[in-house]
Scaffold this motif. Structure first.
Motif, PDB file in Angstrom:
ATOM      1  N   SER A 125       0.849  -1.180   0.000  1.00  0.00           N
ATOM      2  CA  SER A 125       0.000   0.000   0.000  1.00  0.00           C
ATOM      3  C   SER A 125       0.889   1.235   0.000  1.00  0.00           C
ATOM      4  CB  SER A 125      -0.958  -0.033   1.193  1.00  0.00           C
ATOM      5  OG  SER A 125      -1.922   0.987   1.079  1.00  0.00           O
ATOM      6  N   TYR A 126       0.336   2.357   0.353  1.00  0.00           N
ATOM      7  CA  TYR A 126       1.062   3.624   0.240  1.00  0.00           C
ATOM      8  C   TYR A 126       2.252   3.638   1.206  1.00  0.00           C
ATOM      9  CZ  TYR A 126       1.845   8.682   0.233  1.00  0.00           C
ATOM     10  OH  TYR A 126       2.400   9.929   0.139  1.00  0.00           O
ATOM     11  N   SER A 127       3.436   3.858   0.643  1.00  0.00           N
ATOM     12  CA  SER A 127       4.665   3.680   1.438  1.00  0.00           C
ATOM     13  C   SER A 127       4.791   4.677   2.580  1.00  0.00           C
ATOM     14  CB  SER A 127       5.888   3.795   0.520  1.00  0.00           C
ATOM     15  OG  SER A 127       5.946   5.094  -0.054  1.00  0.00           O
ATOM     16  N   VAL A 170      -6.919   2.013   5.754  1.00  0.00           N
ATOM     17  CA  VAL A 170      -7.619   1.365   4.647  1.00  0.00           C
ATOM     18  C   VAL A 170      -7.479   2.318   3.460  1.00  0.00           C
ATOM     19  CG1 VAL A 170      -9.834   0.535   3.794  1.00  0.00           C
ATOM     20  CG2 VAL A 170      -9.264   0.269   6.223  1.00  0.00           C
ATOM     21  N   THR A 171      -6.748   1.898   2.440  1.00  0.00           N
ATOM     22  CA  THR A 171      -6.490   2.788   1.304  1.00  0.00           C
ATOM     23  C   THR A 171      -7.380   2.344   0.149  1.00  0.00           C
ATOM     24  OG1 THR A 171      -4.218   2.849   2.085  1.00  0.00           O
ATOM     25  CG2 THR A 171      -4.660   3.824  -0.072  1.00  0.00           C
ATOM     26  N   SER A 172      -8.279   3.225  -0.253  1.00  0.00           N
ATOM     27  CA  SER A 172      -9.283   2.833  -1.241  1.00  0.00           C
ATOM     28  C   SER A 172      -9.655   4.017  -2.134  1.00  0.00           C
ATOM     29  CB  SER A 172     -10.532   2.309  -0.519  1.00  0.00           C
ATOM     30  OG  SER A 172     -11.472   1.827  -1.430  1.00  0.00           O
ATOM     31  N   VAL A 199      -9.406   6.044   6.392  1.00  0.00           N
ATOM     32  CA  VAL A 199      -9.685   5.615   5.030  1.00  0.00           C
ATOM     33  C   VAL A 199      -9.012   6.630   4.103  1.00  0.00           C
ATOM     34  CG1 VAL A 199     -11.437   4.908   3.375  1.00  0.00           C
ATOM     35  CG2 VAL A 199     -11.883   4.681   5.839  1.00  0.00           C
ATOM     36  N   ASP A 200      -7.919   6.213   3.469  1.00  0.00           N
ATOM     37  CA  ASP A 200      -7.152   7.099   2.611  1.00  0.00           C
ATOM     38  C   ASP A 200      -7.759   7.049   1.216  1.00  0.00           C
ATOM     39  OD1 ASP A 200      -5.272   8.385   1.015  1.00  0.00           O
ATOM     40  OD2 ASP A 200      -3.564   7.646   2.173  1.00  0.00           O
ATOM     41  N   GLU A 201      -8.489   8.111   0.882  1.00  0.00           N
ATOM     42  CA  GLU A 201      -9.202   8.192  -0.402  1.00  0.00           C
ATOM     43  C   GLU A 201      -8.541   9.203  -1.335  1.00  0.00           C
ATOM     44  OE1 GLU A 201     -13.402   8.890   0.103  1.00  0.00           O
ATOM     45  OE2 GLU A 201     -13.771   6.920   0.970  1.00  0.00           O
ATOM     46  N   MET A 229      -5.923  17.367  -2.737  1.00  0.00           N
ATOM     47  CA  MET A 229      -6.106  18.101  -3.991  1.00  0.00           C
ATOM     48  C   MET A 229      -4.969  17.804  -4.969  1.00  0.00           C
ATOM     49  SD  MET A 229      -7.660  21.780  -2.717  1.00  0.00           S
ATOM     50  CE  MET A 229      -7.850  22.422  -4.395  1.00  0.00           C
ATOM     51  N   SER A 230      -4.079  16.862  -4.603  1.00  0.00           N
ATOM     52  CA  SER A 230      -2.894  16.589  -5.436  1.00  0.00           C
ATOM     53  C   SER A 230      -3.202  15.795  -6.698  1.00  0.00           C
ATOM     54  CB  SER A 230      -1.856  15.805  -4.640  1.00  0.00           C
ATOM     55  OG  SER A 230      -1.369  16.552  -3.571  1.00  0.00           O
ATOM     56  N   LYS A 231      -4.301  15.074  -6.734  1.00  0.00           N
ATOM     57  CA  LYS A 231      -4.542  14.137  -7.834  1.00  0.00           C
ATOM     58  C   LYS A 231      -5.617  14.701  -8.774  1.00  0.00           C
ATOM     59  CE  LYS A 231      -1.752  11.631  -5.348  1.00  0.00           C
ATOM     60  NZ  LYS A 231      -0.354  11.452  -5.687  1.00  0.00           N
ATOM     61  N   ALA A 232      -6.888  14.431  -8.489  1.00  0.00           N
ATOM     62  CA  ALA A 232      -7.944  14.873  -9.399  1.00  0.00           C
ATOM     63  C   ALA A 232      -7.949  16.397  -9.558  1.00  0.00           C
ATOM     64  CB  ALA A 232      -9.296  14.384  -8.889  1.00  0.00           C
TER      65      ALA A 232
HETATM   66  N1  PMP Z   1      -2.304   8.902   0.160  1.00  0.00           N
HETATM   67  C1  PMP Z   1      -2.058   8.172  -0.917  1.00  0.00           C
HETATM   68  C2  PMP Z   1      -2.708   6.841  -1.044  1.00  0.00           C
HETATM   69  C3  PMP Z   1      -1.197   8.648  -1.915  1.00  0.00           C
HETATM   70  O1  PMP Z   1      -0.937   7.892  -2.980  1.00  0.00           O
HETATM   71  C4  PMP Z   1      -0.607   9.920  -1.762  1.00  0.00           C
HETATM   72  C5  PMP Z   1       0.328  10.517  -2.799  1.00  0.00           C
HETATM   73  N2  PMP Z   1       1.057   9.680  -3.558  1.00  0.00           N
HETATM   74  C6  PMP Z   1      -0.886  10.637  -0.606  1.00  0.00           C
HETATM   75  C7  PMP Z   1      -1.752  10.103   0.322  1.00  0.00           C
HETATM   76  C8  PMP Z   1      -0.241  11.943  -0.301  1.00  0.00           C
HETATM   77  O2  PMP Z   1      -0.491  12.945  -1.191  1.00  0.00           O
HETATM   78  P1  PMP Z   1      -0.379  14.466  -0.848  1.00  0.00           P
HETATM   79  O3  PMP Z   1       0.503  14.639   0.368  1.00  0.00           O
HETATM   80  O4  PMP Z   1       0.196  15.074  -2.071  1.00  0.00           O
HETATM   81  O5  PMP Z   1      -1.769  14.921  -0.555  1.00  0.00           O
END
Ligand code: PMP
Length: 369
Positions: A125-127, A170-172, A199-201, A229-232
């Motif tokens: 999952s997320y490192s 829980v990463t989803s 829950v990491d969304e 806000m980093s993705k979508a």
């Molecule tokens: N959670 C997950 C599952 C991610 O993949 C990432 C970024 N790769 C983050 C959190 C953190 O992103 P940010 O700090 O840019 O919001």
């Protein structure tokens, strides 16, 4: 000779539990196709840039003063967005914001983890979940996923009962594998847990599954939904992460956050970006369409593609993933080797990024398998 070069890391009186650890380190290389950190490939619109610049200029007039410590207007806007997409009537009191969701995760672990406490997550999952856990001296207990990278819910319930974690991740959709969990499964996991459930969304906008925001009212002392806000929202450089939870959960975070952690400039820029949210989020459907195209093409080449509802795909299976990663890089395509034997991760880019990635895939395939 650099000033201070006489001291090496091993000479420093570092905390014992940090000795030998590696920092987070996705390479940042200036190559033509950068598809390794799950960013949105589309730059902000001209209208957004102009609005943001004007908003930051207006905010700069008050730069001699500290920012709103509680970022109330920004939290109101974020709550409005989440309420619209989830149908749950969240208010500013339900939302907290920080410099990226990594800072949100750190604040959660500072408040709910720490020495003598444990965090469980389902790997791979997320490192950053284990890195932030370790950084806050929270004991990290990894639990395995199934061979197809999904969460084995009965086994997960067993892990929760056995280890009784203070924090459950829980990463989803899950990074780096791309799959997501059904709400009913998350509800079961929360029901078995005593501690908080994060829950990491981060990639929720790319998925059609309902958000775990729907569980907050049912489990107000446990469920925290983390967003970014980093993705979508294509705002990775702006650094803005947020969460939705009960107001009490946010009271807990106020105990550990640094005062004035969100600058006046960040708050103004994020509010401006949210004003253009509908426009920016238009890229989501386009990226989902491209994800389907990329997955289908890779599959047609005979590769295994893990089903994803995020903006990336994990694919393989390569005899030597690190060597294959290098071969892509030699062709100007920067992928992510997340350390899963045989697999590499590709972020969905622009149409031309994806075309180039697929073209290079065809040429490296013969050599790599
Ligand atoms: N959670 C997950 C599952 C991610 O993949 C990432 C970024 N790769 C983050 C959190 C953190 O992103 P940010 O700090 O840019 O919001």
């Amino acid at each position: 000779m650099t000033i201070g070069a006489g001291a090496k890391l091993s000479d420093l009186p570092l905390r014992e539990d940090l000795v030998g650890r590696s920092p987070y380190g996705a390479p940042q290389l200036a190559v033509p196709v950068q598809i390794n950190t799950n960013e949105n490939p589309f730059p902000p619109s001209e209208a957004l840039v102009a609005d943001l610049a004007a908003s930051v200029a207006a905010a700069a007039v008050g730069l001699n003063r500290y920012p709103d410590r509680d970022a109330v207007q920004l939290r109101r806007e974020l709550a409005g967005y989440l309420a619209r997409v989830s149908g749950v009537p969240l208010l500013a009191e339900n939302v907290w914001a920080a410099n990226g969701s990594n800072e949100i995760l750190q604040q959660l672990l500072q408040a709910f983890g720490g020495p003598g406490r444990t965090a469980v997550g389902f790997e791979p999952s997320y490192s950053m979940h284990p890195i932030i856990s370790t950084g806050t001296r929270t004991t990290w207990l990894p639990a395995p996923r199934l061979a197809d990278f999904s969460v084995d819910v009965p086994a997960a319930l067993q892990v929760i009962r056995e280890h009784d974690p203070d924090v459950l991740f829980v990463t989803s959709p899950n990074n780096p594998t791309g799959g997501s969990l059904e709400l009913s499964d998350i509800r079961e996991l929360v029901g078995a847990a005593r501690g908080i459930v994060v829950v990491d969304e981060a990639y929720a906008e790319f998925s059609e599954r309902p958000s775990a925001i729907a569980l907050i009212d049912e489990f107000p002392a446990q469920v925290v939904v983390v967003r970014t806000m980093s993705k979508a929202f294509a705002f990775a450089g702006g650094r803005l992460g947020y969460l939705a939870a009960s107001p009490a959960m946010i009271d807990a975070l106020l105990l550990v956050r640094l005062p004035y952690h969100l600058s006046v400039l960040t708050q103004a820029a994020a509010i401006a970006a949210l004003r253009h949210g509908d426009d920016t989020l238009g890229s989501v459907a386009r990226l989902v369409g491209e994800r389907k195209r990329v997955a289908a093409e890779l599959t047609r080449m005979g590769l295994t593609v893990v089903p994803s509802d995020a903006n990336f795909v994990l694919f393989g299976v390569f005899d030597d993933a690190p060597a294959t990663w290098q071969r892509y890089l030699d062709e100007g395509v920067l992928l992510r080797d997340v350390g899963i034997p045989g697999y590499l991760r590709a972020t969905i880019g622009t149409e031309s990024d994806n075309d180039r990635f697929l073209q290079v895939s065809r040429s490296v395939l013969g050599a790599a398998r």
